[in-house]
Design a protein around this motif. Structure first.
Motif, PDB file in Angstrom:
ATOM      1  N   LYS A   2      -9.229 -49.317  75.658  1.00  0.00           N
ATOM      2  CA  LYS A   2      -8.600 -50.183  74.543  1.00  0.00           C
ATOM      3  C   LYS A   2      -9.181 -49.852  73.152  1.00  0.00           C
ATOM      4  CE  LYS A   2      -5.998 -54.266  73.415  1.00  0.00           C
ATOM      5  NZ  LYS A   2      -5.660 -55.410  73.690  1.00  0.00           N
ATOM      6  N   GLU A   3      -8.713 -49.441  72.102  1.00  0.00           N
ATOM      7  CA  GLU A   3      -9.100 -49.331  70.692  1.00  0.00           C
ATOM      8  C   GLU A   3      -9.192 -50.451  70.225  1.00  0.00           C
ATOM      9  OE1 GLU A   3      -8.042 -46.925  66.850  1.00  0.00           O
ATOM     10  OE2 GLU A   3      -8.080 -45.748  68.625  1.00  0.00           O
ATOM     11  N   VAL A   4     -10.586 -51.071  69.462  1.00  0.00           N
ATOM     12  CA  VAL A   4     -10.285 -52.158  68.779  1.00  0.00           C
ATOM     13  C   VAL A   4     -10.479 -52.131  67.434  1.00  0.00           C
ATOM     14  CG1 VAL A   4     -12.154 -54.034  68.309  1.00  0.00           C
ATOM     15  CG2 VAL A   4     -12.124 -53.043  70.689  1.00  0.00           C
ATOM     16  N   ILE A   5      -9.427 -52.784  66.819  1.00  0.00           N
ATOM     17  CA  ILE A   5      -9.150 -52.669  65.255  1.00  0.00           C
ATOM     18  C   ILE A   5     -10.121 -53.782  64.730  1.00  0.00           C
ATOM     19  CG2 ILE A   5      -7.442 -52.890  63.451  1.00  0.00           C
ATOM     20  CD1 ILE A   5      -5.533 -51.669  65.182  1.00  0.00           C
ATOM     21  N   LEU A   6     -10.836 -53.330  63.773  1.00  0.00           N
ATOM     22  CA  LEU A   6     -11.897 -54.249  63.070  1.00  0.00           C
ATOM     23  C   LEU A   6     -11.333 -54.382  61.747  1.00  0.00           C
ATOM     24  CD1 LEU A   6     -15.111 -52.830  64.449  1.00  0.00           C
ATOM     25  CD2 LEU A   6     -13.873 -54.723  65.361  1.00  0.00           C
ATOM     26  N   VAL A   7     -10.733 -53.627  61.148  1.00  0.00           N
ATOM     27  CA  VAL A   7     -10.183 -54.062  59.755  1.00  0.00           C
ATOM     28  C   VAL A   7      -8.579 -54.036  59.681  1.00  0.00           C
ATOM     29  CG1 VAL A   7     -10.208 -52.896  57.421  1.00  0.00           C
ATOM     30  CG2 VAL A   7     -12.044 -52.441  58.686  1.00  0.00           C
ATOM     31  N   PHE A   8      -8.300 -55.016  59.224  1.00  0.00           N
ATOM     32  CA  PHE A   8      -6.866 -55.372  59.086  1.00  0.00           C
ATOM     33  C   PHE A   8      -6.255 -54.544  57.970  1.00  0.00           C
ATOM     34  CE2 PHE A   8      -2.851 -57.608  57.865  1.00  0.00           C
ATOM     35  CZ  PHE A   8      -2.138 -57.176  58.779  1.00  0.00           C
TER      36      PHE A   8
END
Length: 82
Positions: A2-8
Motif C-alpha cells: 500500500k502506498e502511503v500519501i504524506l502530502v495532501f
C-alpha cells in the motif's frame, strides 16, 4: 504494498505552460503523473537540502508550503502544495 500519501494535495491545478508542454508532447502525461506521485511521497526531486528541511517542517507542523522540482526532458517542473 500500500502506498502511503504524506502530502495532501487538495485541488490540483496546472499552469497554461504545463498544459502546452503536454499538448505539444514535450512532456508526457504519464511522466507528469509520476512527478505528482513522487511529490505526495515526499520525494522532492532536485530540491536543495534547505528546501527539503522547510518542506519537512511544514509537514510536521501541518502548515506551510511543500515544494518539489523535477526535470522532464530538460524542462524544470515545479509542484507547490499549500
Amino acid at each position: 504494498m500500500k502506498e502511503v500519501i504524506l502530502v495532501f494535495l487538495g485541488d490540483l491545478y496546472f499552469t497554461r505552460g504545463i498544459k502546452e508542454l503536454v499538448d505539444d508532447e514535450r512532456i508526457s502525461r504519464d511522466d507528469l503523473l509520476e512527478c505528482v506521485h513522487r511529490h505526495v511521497r515526499c520525494d522532492y526531486g532536485e530540491m536543495c537540502e534547505e528546501d527539503v528541511e522547510v518542506n519537512n517542517q511544514a509537514l510536521d507542523m501541518d502548515y506551510g508550503r511543500v515544494m518539489s522540482e523535477y526535470r522532464l526532458n530538460d524542462i524544470r517542473i515545479w509542484f507547490i502544495t499549500c
